[in-house]
Write a protein that holds these residues in place. Sequence first.
Motif, short mmCIF file in Angstrom:
data_model
loop_
_atom_site.label_atom_id
_atom_site.label_comp_id
_atom_site.label_asym_id
_atom_site.label_seq_id
_atom_site.Cartn_x
_atom_site.Cartn_y
_atom_site.Cartn_z
N PRO A 218 0.72 -1.22 -0.05
CA PRO A 218 0.02 0.16 0.07
C PRO A 218 0.84 1.31 -0.10
CG PRO A 218 -0.79 -1.75 1.59
CD PRO A 218 0.46 -2.20 1.14
N VAL A 219 2.10 1.29 0.55
CA VAL A 219 2.82 2.42 0.62
C VAL A 219 3.34 2.54 -0.76
CG1 VAL A 219 5.08 3.46 1.61
CG2 VAL A 219 3.44 1.95 2.89
N ALA A 221 2.03 1.74 -3.29
CA ALA A 221 0.71 2.25 -4.23
C ALA A 221 0.59 3.69 -4.04
CB ALA A 221 -0.22 1.46 -3.84
N GLY A 222 0.56 4.24 -2.77
CA GLY A 222 0.30 5.66 -2.39
C GLY A 222 1.49 6.43 -2.94
N ALA A 223 2.64 6.00 -3.10
CA ALA A 223 3.57 6.87 -3.62
C ALA A 223 3.47 7.00 -5.06
CB ALA A 223 5.07 6.20 -3.34
N MET A 226 0.55 9.43 -5.68
CA MET A 226 0.96 10.71 -5.48
C MET A 226 1.85 11.33 -6.82
SD MET A 226 1.72 11.22 -1.62
CE MET A 226 2.50 9.75 -1.20
N PHE A 237 3.86 17.00 -4.68
CA PHE A 237 4.38 15.94 -3.45
C PHE A 237 5.91 15.89 -3.64
CE2 PHE A 237 -0.11 14.41 -3.80
CZ PHE A 237 -0.52 15.03 -2.65
N MET A 248 11.53 12.50 -0.46
CA MET A 248 10.30 11.80 0.11
C MET A 248 9.89 10.41 -0.52
SD MET A 248 8.23 11.34 2.84
CE MET A 248 8.33 12.74 3.67
N LEU A 252 9.48 6.67 0.61
CA LEU A 252 8.31 5.82 0.66
C LEU A 252 8.71 4.42 -0.44
CD1 LEU A 252 5.57 8.71 -0.30
CD2 LEU A 252 5.95 7.30 1.74
N TRP B 42 -3.99 1.61 5.32
CA TRP B 42 -2.30 2.13 5.09
C TRP B 42 -2.16 2.83 3.84
CZ3 TRP B 42 1.21 3.36 8.01
CH2 TRP B 42 2.51 2.73 7.87
N TYR B 43 -2.85 2.50 2.71
CA TYR B 43 -2.56 3.01 1.43
C TYR B 43 -2.85 4.69 1.69
CZ TYR B 43 -4.28 4.45 -3.18
OH TYR B 43 -4.24 5.18 -4.58
N SER B 46 -0.34 6.39 3.95
CA SER B 46 0.89 6.69 3.43
C SER B 46 0.79 7.95 2.72
CB SER B 46 1.28 5.38 2.61
OG SER B 46 0.63 5.38 1.60
N MET B 47 -0.35 8.14 2.01
CA MET B 47 -0.62 9.43 1.30
C MET B 47 -0.68 10.74 1.98
SD MET B 47 -2.30 8.57 -2.36
CE MET B 47 -3.65 7.77 -1.46
N ILE B 50 2.13 12.94 4.08
CA ILE B 50 3.03 13.76 3.70
C ILE B 50 2.07 14.89 2.92
CG2 ILE B 50 4.66 12.18 3.56
CD1 ILE B 50 4.58 12.46 0.70
N TRP B 51 0.75 14.85 3.14
CA TRP B 51 0.10 16.10 2.58
C TRP B 51 0.30 17.33 3.00
CZ3 TRP B 51 -3.86 14.59 -0.88
CH2 TRP B 51 -4.52 15.81 -1.62
N LYS B 52 0.58 18.55 1.95
CA LYS B 52 1.11 19.78 2.47
C LYS B 52 -0.18 20.67 2.42
CE LYS B 52 6.11 18.66 2.35
NZ LYS B 52 7.37 19.20 2.08
#
Lengths: 530, 52
Positions: A218-219, A221-223, A226, A237, A248, A252, B42-43, B46-47, B50-52
């Motif tokens: 999931p991390v 996928a999140g990266a 973004m 980001f 960053m 990730l 968790w997905y 993780s985003m 770091i949201w700014k």
Amino acid sequence: MSTTTVAHHDEHEEHPTGIMRWLTTTNHKDIGTMYLTFSLVMFLVGGCMILGIRAELFKPGLQLMNPEFFNQLIGVHALIMIFAALMPAATGFANWMLPLQLGAPDMALPRLNNWGFWILPPSAILLTLPFTLALFGIGDGALATGWTFYPPLSVQGGLGVDFAIFAVHLLGISSVLGSINIIVTIFNMRAPGMTLMKMPLFAWGWLITAFLLIATIPVLAGAVTMLLTDRHFGTHFFDAAGGGDPIMFQHLFWFFGHPEVYILLLPVWGFIPQILQTFSRKPMYGYKAQVYSLWSIGALSVVVWAHHFFTAGMPVPALLYFMYSTMAISLPLAVLFYCWIRTMWKGSMSFETPMLFTVGWIILFGVGGLTGLVLADVAADAQYHNSYFVVAHFHYTLFAGGIMGIMAGVYYWLPKMTGHMYNEKLGKLHFWLTAISFNVTFIPQFFVGLAGMPRRIPDYALQFAEFNMISTVGAFVLGLSQLLLVYNIISCVKGGQKATDKVWDGALGLEWTLPSPPPYHSFTEQPVVK
Amino acid sequence: MYKGHLPLAIGPVMQEKILSEPTKQRNNRKIAWILAGIAIAWYLISMFTIWK
């Protein structure tokens, strides 16, 4: 050791035929076969890509391709080998063997299993399609960022990055679905009497792998989500110009990327001791120690990620922490090595192809581990980072440690899966050609790396020419020798000497109590482990 | 009971097991949904961290 009682009937062989069998199957063995076949095909596709790269590197200067295409081949080769070859191979074994080893009639969630597999082919197409589209003038080819997607390159890159981002999302979903299924199967589907500490080590390796996948995919996928919004929806980001932080992304990515190495290796570490005990004809040494070591390695793997970018710059305490924590992984790994060697010690050993691959695997993977220690050293890493030393190191880890381990598993279980013995002479020839040509390919890369040759560059200084030439010759022999594996598998599926139920003398475990090949619906009566 | 030719039909042995152990089957699904929930959460975390 536990003893078992198993009953089996030949009824319930009914199943759909033709293409519908494979599209709609919920049978763990069918799905395992599809994973393994997909993995083999993608292994050959990824292998062809790297042969193109090695052909380009045969001598200095640009010979066959432009630098952009060279970079695209490198990135897609890595993504294919990791996500579409190694991971599906381990998942294929999990599907085939976990229910048999645990005494379960199938995976816990059979429909989810089907879905998990059928997400894979579209994602492989997404990864490779940009090459084809570029031929028709659409886009500028596949992603050229390497498999790491580092910004700002990936933010500025062409259509191929978007395709790869979507592919990674799909591959991630497939992995998480597979992991969920494996965890539930291991927790809830074991035969009566099979306590967790009686499980085959392969199940332990996969259980830890599945948790790691759920913790890290999931991390990633999140990266990459973004990254996608940075590319198309005006976010910043990872864009320093807009106040974002490209480093960053590296954090990730490698939070996923480092455990990914263990995701690829833990299933192999699970079944290698089973092969060792079979061909040493004595029970594996230190079962509990190996279980605890696997857990320790799994836990440590998620707290050491930043050693992949020491040179990006970070505070000294952080450098020291990541260096020492990385080195700490060698302790449980040393326990595993000790157990593997002690399992063979004074055993009545024989060297059929699976055992040859396993012993070769221990030695070559050992080189991968030791060179990893060198790279974990902050001071040394400043010299070696981004050089061919790193390339050689991770191929000793992932080709020798991953793919050769998988090959050991293929030869070990192929007679059980197909009901036929493979050609032993061809198998041994395959091993020796693979082991020798692998070293011919990658030992020179240690030397050119130490001398300063950077990775991911299609041209190089003249002084690296001889070593690169040797490496390319080795790579082509390595690539061609894999055709022996393909031939051996195909001929074994088609026919050959009939395999007995317990294919190997010293084999232990429930899977060897079933006929070879096992009936379509295995364990019509619940086996009991005593 | 076994609808072997329907798409995504589950094999007879597994089907028997599911029918004979409904609690276990519910638990299987519960664990699966919990794990899927963790993965999705968790997905998102993780985003958003770091949201700014």
